[in-house]
Design a protein around this motif. Structure first.
Motif, mmCIF file in Angstrom:
data_model
loop_
_atom_site.group_PDB
_atom_site.id
_atom_site.type_symbol
_atom_site.label_atom_id
_atom_site.label_comp_id
_atom_site.label_asym_id
_atom_site.label_seq_id
_atom_site.Cartn_x
_atom_site.Cartn_y
_atom_site.Cartn_z
ATOM 1 N N PRO A 35 0.809 -1.223 0.000
ATOM 2 C CA PRO A 35 0.000 0.000 0.000
ATOM 3 C C PRO A 35 0.840 1.270 0.000
ATOM 4 O O PRO A 35 1.989 1.285 0.430
ATOM 5 C CB PRO A 35 -0.789 -0.116 1.306
ATOM 6 C CG PRO A 35 0.112 -0.903 2.203
ATOM 7 C CD PRO A 35 0.809 -1.891 1.316
ATOM 8 N N LYS A 36 0.217 2.314 -0.498
ATOM 9 C CA LYS A 36 0.832 3.638 -0.424
ATOM 10 C C LYS A 36 0.454 4.277 0.906
ATOM 11 O O LYS A 36 -0.721 4.259 1.293
ATOM 12 C CB LYS A 36 0.327 4.514 -1.580
ATOM 13 C CG LYS A 36 0.840 5.945 -1.535
ATOM 14 C CD LYS A 36 0.463 6.693 -2.779
ATOM 15 C CE LYS A 36 1.000 8.123 -2.733
ATOM 16 N NZ LYS A 36 1.154 8.698 -4.062
ATOM 17 N N PRO A 37 1.412 4.847 1.630
ATOM 18 C CA PRO A 37 1.066 5.531 2.880
ATOM 19 C C PRO A 37 0.037 6.639 2.639
ATOM 20 O O PRO A 37 0.110 7.367 1.646
ATOM 21 C CB PRO A 37 2.408 6.116 3.347
ATOM 22 C CG PRO A 37 3.446 5.252 2.695
ATOM 23 C CD PRO A 37 2.863 4.859 1.367
ATOM 24 N N SER A 38 -0.928 6.728 3.526
ATOM 25 C CA SER A 38 -1.978 7.757 3.464
ATOM 26 C C SER A 38 -2.817 7.659 2.197
ATOM 27 O O SER A 38 -3.381 8.660 1.741
ATOM 28 C CB SER A 38 -1.375 9.166 3.581
ATOM 29 O OG SER A 38 -0.606 9.304 4.759
ATOM 30 N N ALA A 39 -2.915 6.463 1.625
ATOM 31 C CA ALA A 39 -3.702 6.293 0.402
ATOM 32 C C ALA A 39 -5.150 6.721 0.621
ATOM 33 O O ALA A 39 -5.762 6.411 1.638
ATOM 34 C CB ALA A 39 -3.651 4.838 -0.044
ATOM 35 N N ASP A 40 -5.688 7.447 -0.346
ATOM 36 C CA ASP A 40 -7.071 7.916 -0.336
ATOM 37 C C ASP A 40 -7.739 7.299 -1.564
ATOM 38 O O ASP A 40 -7.726 7.886 -2.646
ATOM 39 C CB ASP A 40 -7.080 9.445 -0.381
ATOM 40 C CG ASP A 40 -8.474 10.042 -0.578
ATOM 41 O OD1 ASP A 40 -9.461 9.327 -0.346
ATOM 42 O OD2 ASP A 40 -8.555 11.217 -0.977
ATOM 43 N N LEU A 41 -8.294 6.102 -1.402
ATOM 44 C CA LEU A 41 -8.745 5.332 -2.555
ATOM 45 C C LEU A 41 -10.262 5.191 -2.594
ATOM 46 O O LEU A 41 -10.907 4.878 -1.587
ATOM 47 C CB LEU A 41 -8.128 3.931 -2.533
ATOM 48 C CG LEU A 41 -6.622 3.856 -2.782
ATOM 49 C CD1 LEU A 41 -6.135 2.426 -2.637
ATOM 50 C CD2 LEU A 41 -6.279 4.406 -4.165
ATOM 51 N N GLY A 42 -10.805 5.417 -3.785
ATOM 52 C CA GLY A 42 -12.203 5.144 -4.053
ATOM 53 C C GLY A 42 -12.332 3.984 -5.013
ATOM 54 O O GLY A 42 -11.356 3.303 -5.336
ATOM 55 N N VAL A 43 -13.559 3.754 -5.470
ATOM 56 C CA VAL A 43 -13.827 2.696 -6.435
ATOM 57 C C VAL A 43 -14.268 3.343 -7.741
ATOM 58 O O VAL A 43 -15.207 4.143 -7.764
ATOM 59 C CB VAL A 43 -14.894 1.715 -5.921
ATOM 60 C CG1 VAL A 43 -15.155 0.623 -6.946
ATOM 61 C CG2 VAL A 43 -14.446 1.088 -4.604
ATOM 62 N N HIS A 44 -13.565 2.986 -8.798
ATOM 63 C CA HIS A 44 -13.790 3.535 -10.138
ATOM 64 C C HIS A 44 -14.833 2.649 -10.821
ATOM 65 O O HIS A 44 -14.497 1.757 -11.604
ATOM 66 C CB HIS A 44 -12.457 3.527 -10.882
ATOM 67 C CG HIS A 44 -12.343 4.454 -12.041
ATOM 68 N ND1 HIS A 44 -12.753 5.767 -12.012
ATOM 69 C CD2 HIS A 44 -11.824 4.253 -13.289
ATOM 70 C CE1 HIS A 44 -12.494 6.341 -13.168
ATOM 71 N NE2 HIS A 44 -11.945 5.435 -13.978
ATOM 72 N N LEU A 45 -16.083 2.866 -10.499
ATOM 73 C CA LEU A 45 -17.157 1.973 -10.945
ATOM 74 C C LEU A 45 -17.198 1.913 -12.463
ATOM 75 O O LEU A 45 -17.257 2.933 -13.140
ATOM 76 C CB LEU A 45 -18.494 2.460 -10.390
ATOM 77 C CG LEU A 45 -18.587 2.469 -8.851
ATOM 78 C CD1 LEU A 45 -19.882 3.134 -8.400
ATOM 79 C CD2 LEU A 45 -18.478 1.070 -8.286
ATOM 80 N N THR A 46 -17.174 0.691 -12.986
ATOM 81 C CA THR A 46 -17.037 0.544 -14.438
ATOM 82 C C THR A 46 -18.040 -0.431 -15.019
ATOM 83 O O THR A 46 -18.403 -1.425 -14.389
ATOM 84 C CB THR A 46 -15.611 0.091 -14.813
ATOM 85 O OG1 THR A 46 -15.472 0.108 -16.234
ATOM 86 C CG2 THR A 46 -15.303 -1.301 -14.278
ATOM 87 N N LEU A 47 -18.456 -0.107 -16.229
ATOM 88 C CA LEU A 47 -19.295 -0.994 -17.028
ATOM 89 C C LEU A 47 -18.633 -1.313 -18.360
ATOM 90 O O LEU A 47 -19.244 -1.951 -19.211
ATOM 91 C CB LEU A 47 -20.669 -0.352 -17.277
ATOM 92 C CG LEU A 47 -21.519 -0.086 -16.028
ATOM 93 C CD1 LEU A 47 -22.771 0.685 -16.403
ATOM 94 C CD2 LEU A 47 -21.877 -1.380 -15.322
ATOM 95 N N HIS A 76 -14.572 7.173 -1.614
ATOM 96 C CA HIS A 76 -15.452 7.794 -2.600
ATOM 97 C C HIS A 76 -15.718 6.806 -3.728
ATOM 98 O O HIS A 76 -15.077 5.744 -3.795
ATOM 99 C CB HIS A 76 -14.833 9.078 -3.163
ATOM 100 C CG HIS A 76 -13.546 8.870 -3.908
ATOM 101 N ND1 HIS A 76 -12.340 8.619 -3.278
ATOM 102 C CD2 HIS A 76 -13.262 8.857 -5.242
ATOM 103 C CE1 HIS A 76 -11.380 8.482 -4.162
ATOM 104 N NE2 HIS A 76 -11.917 8.602 -5.382
ATOM 105 N N VAL A 77 -16.651 7.145 -4.589
ATOM 106 C CA VAL A 77 -16.848 6.400 -5.837
ATOM 107 C C VAL A 77 -16.834 7.390 -6.990
ATOM 108 O O VAL A 77 -17.163 8.563 -6.834
ATOM 109 C CB VAL A 77 -18.173 5.596 -5.848
ATOM 110 C CG1 VAL A 77 -18.125 4.464 -4.830
ATOM 111 C CG2 VAL A 77 -19.386 6.482 -5.631
ATOM 112 N N ASP A 78 -16.410 6.891 -8.146
ATOM 113 C CA ASP A 78 -16.519 7.689 -9.366
ATOM 114 C C ASP A 78 -16.834 6.750 -10.521
ATOM 115 O O ASP A 78 -17.104 5.572 -10.311
ATOM 116 C CB ASP A 78 -15.287 8.565 -9.594
ATOM 117 C CG ASP A 78 -13.994 7.769 -9.662
ATOM 118 O OD1 ASP A 78 -14.048 6.561 -9.930
ATOM 119 O OD2 ASP A 78 -12.918 8.359 -9.457
ATOM 120 N N THR A 79 -16.833 7.275 -11.731
ATOM 121 C CA THR A 79 -17.336 6.504 -12.865
ATOM 122 C C THR A 79 -16.311 6.433 -13.982
ATOM 123 O O THR A 79 -15.832 7.468 -14.455
ATOM 124 C CB THR A 79 -18.666 7.089 -13.381
ATOM 125 O OG1 THR A 79 -19.012 6.483 -14.634
ATOM 126 C CG2 THR A 79 -18.610 8.593 -13.545
#
Length: 227
Positions: free
Chosen positions: A57-69, A130-133
């Motif tokens: 992991p990256k220290p202080s990682a701020d990760l969301g999910v890149h929701l994909t279709l 977070h989530v994004d698209t």
């Protein structure tokens, strides 16, 4: 959502969220994320290199999910996590283009897949922020309804464009999408208008400098894949 931006001290200023898209697709991409100073990004949950971000992991990682279709890379296709028949092409992969996905995917299959992608990230131990698209694939209006429901049910901020008149949104989608956006009580972001020209770094660099110089006040989503 001016009240929110005022609360966090960003109302009336120009700010950019530097965001690493498509994490987990390639090992080199993960390595670049770890090497660069920006911590915010999002994972393509079904992609093969997502566990690498957990193991290393990256220290202080701020990760969301890149929701994909959709899955656009010809040499590295990905399959959905769920069994919705409308999600896949004849080979069983996510569709290569957003337009193909929009022609086929049923909103209920999209919602189940979005939830599965978030759940996988959580089960891997990622503190999803977070989530994004991916490539705007969630912006077909009925799928956007599902996208918003998923964000709200997990109490996650979502990448929601400030305006439905963005060039990436097809004309017929704009009016119904505007109605959805106007009732959503989530922060909305400006999208940095930087072209993705894979072969011409200088074009992207000039566009990036122009953006920094000329952008009006607002909070912008700036994808590193465009820089």
């Amino acid at each position: 959502m001016d009240e929110f931006w005022e609360y966090v001290g960003l109302k009336g200023v120009r700010a950019a969220i530097i965001h690493h898209d498509d994490l987990g697709m390639f090992r080199a991409q993960n390595d670049a994320y770890r090497a660069l100073p920006f911590v915010t990004g999002s994972i393509l949950a079904p992609a093969m290199w997502v566990p690498d971000l957990v193991v290393n992991p990256k220290p202080s990682a701020d990760l969301g999910v890149h929701l994909t279709l959709n899955s656009e890379w010809s040499h590295c296709r990905i399959r959905p996590l769920t069994c919705g028949a409308s999600l896949v092409d004849q080979q069983g992969y996510l569709f290569k283009t957003v337009e193909e996905a929009w022609r086929s995917v049923r909103a209920e299959d999209a919602e189940a897949e979005f939830r599965a992608q978030v759940e996988l990230a959580l089960r891997l131990g990622i503190d999803v922020t977070h989530v994004d698209t991916h490539m705007g694939s969630a912006l077909r209006p009925d799928i956007a309804e599902a996208y918003v429901r998923v964000a709200c049910s997990y109490k996650l901020p979502a990448l929601i464009p400030e305006s439905a008149n963005d060039p990436m949104i097809p004309g017929p989608f704009r009016e119904p999408l505007s109605k959805i956006l106007n009732r959503v009580k989530l922060p909305r972001l400006k999208l940095a208008a930087i072209p993705y020209v894979r072969a011409d770094y200088e074009v992207r660099l000039r566009a990036f400098k122009d953006f920094l110089k000329n952008a009006e006040p607002g909070v912008y989503h700036l994808s590193l894949i465009h820089i």
